[in-house]
Structures are given as structure tokens and as C-alpha cells.
Write a protein that holds these residues in place. Structure first.
Motif, PDB file in Angstrom:
ATOM      1  N   ASP A 161      19.527 -34.040  17.029  1.00 47.12           N
ATOM      2  CA  ASP A 161      19.059 -33.170  15.929  1.00 47.12           C
ATOM      3  C   ASP A 161      19.161 -31.700  16.343  1.00 47.12           C
ATOM      4  OD1 ASP A 161      18.304 -35.386  14.467  1.00 47.12           O
ATOM      5  OD2 ASP A 161      16.249 -35.382  15.215  1.00 47.12           O
ATOM      6  N   ILE A 162      18.744 -31.432  17.590  1.00 46.04           N
ATOM      7  CA  ILE A 162      18.741 -30.035  18.069  1.00 46.04           C
ATOM      8  C   ILE A 162      20.172 -29.509  18.171  1.00 46.04           C
ATOM      9  CG2 ILE A 162      18.084 -28.523  19.992  1.00 46.04           C
ATOM     10  CD1 ILE A 162      15.798 -30.555  20.573  1.00 46.04           C
ATOM     11  N   ASN A 163      21.077 -30.348  18.670  1.00 47.97           N
ATOM     12  CA  ASN A 163      22.485 -29.937  18.763  1.00 47.97           C
ATOM     13  C   ASN A 163      23.063 -29.617  17.395  1.00 47.97           C
ATOM     14  OD1 ASN A 163      23.664 -29.831  21.429  1.00 47.97           O
ATOM     15  ND2 ASN A 163      23.148 -31.990  21.620  1.00 47.97           N
ATOM     16  N   ILE A 164      22.780 -30.485  16.435  1.00 48.29           N
ATOM     17  CA  ILE A 164      23.307 -30.293  15.067  1.00 48.29           C
ATOM     18  C   ILE A 164      22.753 -28.995  14.480  1.00 48.29           C
ATOM     19  CG2 ILE A 164      23.249 -31.220  12.723  1.00 48.29           C
ATOM     20  CD1 ILE A 164      23.182 -34.066  14.106  1.00 48.29           C
ATOM     21  N   THR A 165      21.440 -28.804  14.617  1.00 44.02           N
ATOM     22  CA  THR A 165      20.806 -27.612  14.045  1.00 44.02           C
ATOM     23  C   THR A 165      21.326 -26.340  14.707  1.00 44.02           C
ATOM     24  OG1 THR A 165      18.840 -28.992  13.855  1.00 44.02           O
ATOM     25  CG2 THR A 165      18.557 -26.671  13.416  1.00 44.02           C
ATOM     26  N   ASN A 166      21.501 -26.403  16.030  1.00 42.13           N
ATOM     27  CA  ASN A 166      22.016 -25.249  16.764  1.00 42.13           C
ATOM     28  C   ASN A 166      23.434 -24.895  16.299  1.00 42.13           C
ATOM     29  OD1 ASN A 166      21.862 -23.272  18.946  1.00 42.13           O
ATOM     30  ND2 ASN A 166      23.358 -24.563  19.973  1.00 42.13           N
ATOM     31  N   SER A 167      24.269 -25.915  16.109  1.00 41.54           N
ATOM     32  CA  SER A 167      25.648 -25.661  15.650  1.00 41.54           C
ATOM     33  C   SER A 167      25.656 -25.049  14.266  1.00 41.54           C
ATOM     34  CB  SER A 167      26.447 -26.966  15.630  1.00 41.54           C
ATOM     35  OG  SER A 167      26.593 -27.454  16.925  1.00 41.54           O
ATOM     36  N   LEU A 168      24.794 -25.574  13.385  1.00 44.46           N
ATOM     37  CA  LEU A 168      24.724 -25.009  12.032  1.00 44.46           C
ATOM     38  C   LEU A 168      24.246 -23.559  12.095  1.00 44.46           C
ATOM     39  CD1 LEU A 168      25.038 -25.420   9.004  1.00 44.46           C
ATOM     40  CD2 LEU A 168      22.719 -26.322   8.903  1.00 44.46           C
ATOM     41  N   GLY A 169      23.285 -23.299  12.974  1.00 42.33           N
ATOM     42  CA  GLY A 169      22.787 -21.926  13.147  1.00 42.33           C
ATOM     43  C   GLY A 169      23.898 -20.979  13.550  1.00 42.33           C
ATOM     44  N   LEU A 171      27.082 -21.375  13.077  1.00 42.88           N
ATOM     45  CA  LEU A 171      28.024 -21.254  11.964  1.00 42.88           C
ATOM     46  C   LEU A 171      27.514 -20.227  10.936  1.00 42.88           C
ATOM     47  CD1 LEU A 171      29.728 -24.417  10.757  1.00 42.88           C
ATOM     48  CD2 LEU A 171      29.293 -22.625   9.130  1.00 42.88           C
ATOM     49  N   LEU A 172      26.217 -20.303  10.643  1.00 40.05           N
ATOM     50  CA  LEU A 172      25.619 -19.370   9.672  1.00 40.05           C
ATOM     51  C   LEU A 172      25.605 -17.944  10.221  1.00 40.05           C
ATOM     52  CD1 LEU A 172      22.671 -21.618   8.451  1.00 40.05           C
ATOM     53  CD2 LEU A 172      24.745 -21.041   7.190  1.00 40.05           C
ATOM     54  N   LEU A 173      25.432 -17.864  11.536  1.00 41.90           N
ATOM     55  CA  LEU A 173      25.441 -16.551  12.191  1.00 41.90           C
ATOM     56  C   LEU A 173      26.786 -15.868  11.967  1.00 41.90           C
ATOM     57  CD1 LEU A 173      23.367 -15.128  14.007  1.00 41.90           C
ATOM     58  CD2 LEU A 173      24.599 -15.993  15.975  1.00 41.90           C
ATOM     59  N   GLU A 174      27.862 -16.649  12.110  1.00 42.90           N
ATOM     60  CA  GLU A 174      29.206 -16.103  11.880  1.00 42.90           C
ATOM     61  C   GLU A 174      29.362 -15.614  10.452  1.00 42.90           C
ATOM     62  OE1 GLU A 174      32.288 -18.872  12.868  1.00 42.90           O
ATOM     63  OE2 GLU A 174      31.577 -19.050  14.937  1.00 42.90           O
ATOM     64  N   GLN A 175      28.681 -16.320   9.526  1.00 37.37           N
ATOM     65  CA  GLN A 175      28.786 -15.934   8.106  1.00 37.37           C
ATOM     66  C   GLN A 175      27.776 -14.855   7.732  1.00 37.37           C
ATOM     67  OE1 GLN A 175      28.208 -19.612   6.061  1.00 37.37           O
ATOM     68  NE2 GLN A 175      30.027 -20.548   6.934  1.00 37.37           N
ATOM     69  N   ASN A 176      27.087 -14.341   8.764  1.00 38.94           N
ATOM     70  CA  ASN A 176      26.094 -13.283   8.560  1.00 38.94           C
ATOM     71  C   ASN A 176      24.868 -13.720   7.766  1.00 38.94           C
ATOM     72  OD1 ASN A 176      26.035 -10.919   9.858  1.00 38.94           O
ATOM     73  ND2 ASN A 176      26.783  -9.682   8.147  1.00 38.94           N
ATOM     74  N   LYS A 177      24.650 -15.050   7.706  1.00 33.03           N
ATOM     75  CA  LYS A 177      23.433 -15.539   7.037  1.00 33.03           C
ATOM     76  C   LYS A 177      22.327 -15.581   8.092  1.00 33.03           C
ATOM     77  CE  LYS A 177      26.042 -18.325   3.749  1.00 33.03           C
ATOM     78  NZ  LYS A 177      26.581 -19.662   3.495  1.00 33.03           N
ATOM     79  N   LEU A 178      21.842 -14.381   8.442  1.00 35.49           N
ATOM     80  CA  LEU A 178      20.978 -14.248   9.612  1.00 35.49           C
ATOM     81  C   LEU A 178      19.620 -14.909   9.445  1.00 35.49           C
ATOM     82  CD1 LEU A 178      21.778 -10.579  10.654  1.00 35.49           C
ATOM     83  CD2 LEU A 178      22.929 -12.690  11.297  1.00 35.49           C
ATOM     84  N   LYS A 179      19.076 -14.811   8.231  1.00 37.68           N
ATOM     85  CA  LYS A 179      17.720 -15.344   8.006  1.00 37.68           C
ATOM     86  C   LYS A 179      17.659 -16.846   8.255  1.00 37.68           C
ATOM     87  CE  LYS A 179      14.502 -12.927   5.042  1.00 37.68           C
ATOM     88  NZ  LYS A 179      14.003 -12.776   3.686  1.00 37.68           N
ATOM     89  N   GLU A 180      18.624 -17.560   7.645  1.00 40.03           N
ATOM     90  CA  GLU A 180      18.613 -19.011   7.799  1.00 40.03           C
ATOM     91  C   GLU A 180      18.955 -19.410   9.237  1.00 40.03           C
ATOM     92  OE1 GLU A 180      21.112 -21.314   5.189  1.00 40.03           O
ATOM     93  OE2 GLU A 180      20.158 -23.179   5.844  1.00 40.03           O
ATOM     94  N   ALA A 181      19.892 -18.655   9.833  1.00 41.37           N
ATOM     95  CA  ALA A 181      20.260 -18.937  11.230  1.00 41.37           C
ATOM     96  C   ALA A 181      19.035 -18.796  12.120  1.00 41.37           C
ATOM     97  CB  ALA A 181      21.354 -17.982  11.679  1.00 41.37           C
ATOM     98  N   LEU A 182      18.268 -17.722  11.892  1.00 43.00           N
ATOM     99  CA  LEU A 182      17.065 -17.485  12.706  1.00 43.00           C
ATOM    100  C   LEU A 182      16.078 -18.633  12.535  1.00 43.00           C
ATOM    101  CD1 LEU A 182      15.505 -15.505  14.537  1.00 43.00           C
ATOM    102  CD2 LEU A 182      14.517 -14.497  12.500  1.00 43.00           C
ATOM    103  N   ARG A 183      15.900 -19.054  11.299  1.00 44.22           N
ATOM    104  CA  ARG A 183      14.968 -20.157  11.014  1.00 44.22           C
ATOM    105  C   ARG A 183      15.395 -21.433  11.775  1.00 44.22           C
ATOM    106  NH1 ARG A 183      14.843 -24.297   7.805  1.00 44.22           N
ATOM    107  NH2 ARG A 183      16.742 -23.800   6.649  1.00 44.22           N
ATOM    108  N   LEU A 184      16.709 -21.691  11.766  1.00 45.97           N
ATOM    109  CA  LEU A 184      17.218 -22.894  12.442  1.00 45.97           C
ATOM    110  C   LEU A 184      17.045 -22.810  13.958  1.00 45.97           C
ATOM    111  CD1 LEU A 184      20.473 -23.559  10.397  1.00 45.97           C
ATOM    112  CD2 LEU A 184      18.379 -24.896  10.347  1.00 45.97           C
ATOM    113  N   PHE A 185      17.335 -21.616  14.527  1.00 47.26           N
ATOM    114  CA  PHE A 185      17.190 -21.475  15.986  1.00 47.26           C
ATOM    115  C   PHE A 185      15.728 -21.607  16.390  1.00 47.26           C
ATOM    116  CE2 PHE A 185      21.267 -18.781  15.933  1.00 47.26           C
ATOM    117  CZ  PHE A 185      22.044 -19.872  16.242  1.00 47.26           C
ATOM    118  N   ILE A 186      14.822 -21.037  15.569  1.00 41.61           N
ATOM    119  CA  ILE A 186      13.384 -21.150  15.896  1.00 41.61           C
ATOM    120  C   ILE A 186      12.957 -22.623  15.851  1.00 41.61           C
ATOM    121  CG2 ILE A 186      11.044 -20.609  15.093  1.00 41.61           C
ATOM    122  CD1 ILE A 186      12.096 -17.860  14.210  1.00 41.61           C
ATOM    123  N   SER A 187      13.417 -23.340  14.809  1.00 38.19           N
ATOM    124  CA  SER A 187      13.054 -24.772  14.710  1.00 38.19           C
ATOM    125  C   SER A 187      13.597 -25.552  15.907  1.00 38.19           C
ATOM    126  CB  SER A 187      13.628 -25.384  13.435  1.00 38.19           C
ATOM    127  OG  SER A 187      13.240 -24.646  12.331  1.00 38.19           O
TER     128      SER A 187
END
Length: 342
Positions: A161-169, A171-187
DNA sequence: AATTAGACAGCTTGCAGAAC
DNA sequence: GTTCTGCAAGCTGTCTAATT
């Protein structure tokens, strides 16, 4: 009847792995249990207590599942572990061709072995598939769809789960979706803190470093410092080199931001040494560039010049011309900036 | 009916020592 | 030095009777 079989199998397996390691009973039993206890366990006269079995397995360097599962399962567990290790190595090297090879081989293997069709292994395979979409095919949209599908109900519980969430984070970081990326990394980071046993020792540094970078970008310096120091401790206590240079560099820019120039200089120095050892020329050049800025800020233009020149020469070693030129432009900008002050 | 206490059996363990 | 055995101690689960 079943108990007799279990007694014999447990004993036989322990004896097998002990001999394979070249250990005597005395050596294996030392600090775990009495030699006679081990003798009786191996002979199938008694079952070991769980704590003893756990320590025996640790000393034999085998997962406890090897002893508790039957032979076919043990072979599969061994295969899965090997596959995961190879995937991690390919990911670390950013070698996506080899990763694809391992993925396809594992996919074929799992198709021919119904026992391997368990949920966790299939999720691991799908995660690798998503990474390949992203990195090999340069198709982040397809990767994002798959990763989102793999995160069920937003629950992050185990390693995969952590690996999947980290990868999605990422990916979102690259797309500049910083808020959601931050939420995923914190989780992910919180899930890691609550996970008593993580097989992949590079998972914590990966997640923590990503989170630290985002905190830095958001000027949440105290949280960034906290994670960086934890990371430093974790890497040292686990004898890991993974992202050690990156963490030093991040601590350097954090201290520079605080105007602690001497400490920043120390961290940049360490980062340069680690990156040059790892032959990460882009990072090495950037660290030298930062080091040069520190010297200029301290009024030591001679050392500043020395380091910008080093940074420029290392930037020439970067294979990717685009990156190389971008770094050189930044360095030249710094040279101009400080030359005009003199 | 549910809970508690005591007796008992079965099992693992470490120590000591014999056998090879 | 390694393997094996006997024995006492301690732990745990089960059964049964007494109590609430």
C-alpha cells in the motif's frame, strides 16, 4: 497424526538450513536455547516455542514461513522474495528494461502457479506494471489510473500500500498537484511509522525524502528538519547509502535558508563527496554550485570561484545534454551575480 | 448459566552427565 | 567436540467441582 508430521517437518527443515549454513547445533543454539532443546526439535521430539523458532530463523537468515509452510509453499515464498528483491534493485538503478523482464517473467510464473495468485502478490505485480507505464512508456495517465485503482478506500496498511501511494504521490508531484501529493506522502509516512515490520529498508528513506522535499518547497522548515534528521539516523543505523547525498543536500539548503552558513557548508561538502562516489554527476554539480554560493556569501570569492569551476567541469560529465546545459546556465548565472557584487 | 479455583496431564526447557 | 538421554522445573490447557 498431523502433529507428528509437523514435528518431523519442522525439525528436518531446521536441521537442513543449519547444515546448509555450516552451523553446529551448539553454535545455532548459543544465546537462543539449550543445545539439547535444539537436538530434540531437530529430531522431531518436540516443537519449539515461537520466540525460539523466531530467533533460530533469524540466525539461519531465513523467513519463519520457510519452516511453518510446506515445501511447495516455501519454494514459492523464496521465489516471491527473490522477485521483489530484483525489482527493487532495478528500480534503484532506474533500469526499467530489466524491471520489465522481471515483471514479465513473474507474470508468466504466476499464471502457471495458482498458489501464486494471492492478492498481495498480484497487487505487487500491478504496482510494477504502473511504474512501467509511468517510467518506461512515459504514460503517466495510464499509470495514474492503475495506481488509483490499486488504492482501495484510501487505506494504507502494509508495505505494498505504501509503495503504491508513494508512486502515485511522485506522479502527482510531476503534474504539480502538490496538495494531493503532500497528503499522500503524509499518509504513507504515518503508515510507515505504524508498521512494525517493513521488509524493504529503502521504503522509509524514499517516502520520507519525498515528504521532506515537499515540506521544504512549502517552507515548512521545522517539519522538514525533523524528517531529515530522522532520515540521517535511519540511514546510519541501517547502514544504508540510499539517498544519503540527497538528504545531506536538503539539510544544506535548509541551513542555508536559516543563514547557518557554516553548517550548510558541512552538509554540502558531505553531499558532494557522496554524489561523486555514486557518480551522480548532476547532483554533484548542483551541490558544488551550492557550496560555491556559501563561499561567496561568506565573502570567500577565491573558494567560490574554485567551486563554480568544479561544478561546471562536473556538469560536463552529465550524459543528458539538456540537464547538463540547464545546470551550467544556473552556475553561470551565479557567477555573474557574484561577479557584479565584487 | 457463567465464573472461579484447584487438580492434573502434556509439553518445552535447561542442566548434568553418559556415550560415541 | 558432538550427540543423546534422564530428570526436575515451569508453563499452559483442560477438566471438574464449587460458587455466584
Amino acid at each position: 497424526m498431523r502433529r507428528i508430521g509437523l514435528l518431523e517437518k519442522t525439525g528436518e527443515k531446521i536441521a537442513y538450513y543449519r547444515k546448509k549454513n555450516g552451523f553446529s547445533r551448539q553454535y545455532l543454539a548459543d544465546n537462543i536455547c539449550d543445545e539439547s532443546t535444539l537436538y530434540r526439535i531437530e529430531k522431531g521430539q518436540q516443537l519449539p516455542r515461537l520466540d525460539i523458532l523466531k530467533e533460530i530463523c533469524m540466525k539461519l537468515n531465513i523467513p519463519i514461513e520457510y519452516i511453518l509452510s510446506d515445501n511447495d509453499e516455501a519454494e514459492l515464498i523464496s521465489y516471491v522474495q527473490k522477485f521483489k528483491r530484483l525489482c527493487r534493485e532495478s528500480l534503484y538503478q532506474l533500469d526499467f528494461i530489466t524491471l520489465q523482464y522481471h515483471y514479465e517473467e513473474a507474470k508468466n510464473f504466476s499464471n502457471n502457479n495458482p498458489l501464486l495468485n494471492n492478492r498481495q502478490f498480484l497487487r505487487f505485480l500491478s504496482w510494477i506494471e504502473a511504474v512501467l507505464y509511468h517510467k518506461r512508456d512515459q504514460n503517466p495517465e495510464k499509470a495514474e489510473i492503475l495506481l488509483r485503482k490499486l488504492i482501495q478506500n484510501g487505506k494504507i496498511i502494509n508495505e505494498i500500500d505504501i509503495n503504491i501511494t508513494n508512486s502515485l504521490g511522485l506522479l502527482l508531484l510531476e503534474q504539480n498537484k502538490l496538495k494531493e501529493a503532500l497528503r499522500l506522502f503524509i499518509s504513507s509516512y504515518k503508515a510507515l511509522e505504524n508498521s512494525p515490520y517493513i521488509e524493504d529498508k529503502s521504503l522509509f528513506p524514499r517516502v520520507a525524502y519525498n515528504l521532506a522535499c515537499l515540506y521544504y518547497e512549502n517552507h515548512r522548515d521545522s517539519e522538514c528538519f525533523d524528517i531529515c534528521y530522522r532520515l540521517e539516523y535511519y540511514l546510519q543505523s541501517n547502514h544504508l547509502f540510499y539517498c544519503a547525498g540527497e538528504v545531506r543536500y536538503l539539510l544544506g539548503i535548509l541551513h542555508k535558508r536559516k543563514n547557518d552558513l557554516d553548517i550548510a557548508q558541512q552538509y554540502f561538502d558531505e553531499a558532494v563527496n557522496i554524489f561523486s562516489f555514486e557518480r551522480k554527476y548532476a547532483f554533484c554539480s548542483q551541490s558544488l554550485h551550492s557550496l560555491a554560493e556559501i563561499h561567496y556569501l561568506k565573502g570567500d570569492s577565491r573558494n567560490g570561484e574554485l567551486h563554480v569551476n568544479k561544478a561546471l567541469s562536473i556538469a560536463d560529465s552529465i550524459n543528458d545534454q539538456e540537464i547538463s546545459n540547464a545546470i551550467k546556465e544556473e552556475i553561470k548565472h551565479t557567477i555573474k551575480q557574484y561577479a557584479s557584487r565584487l
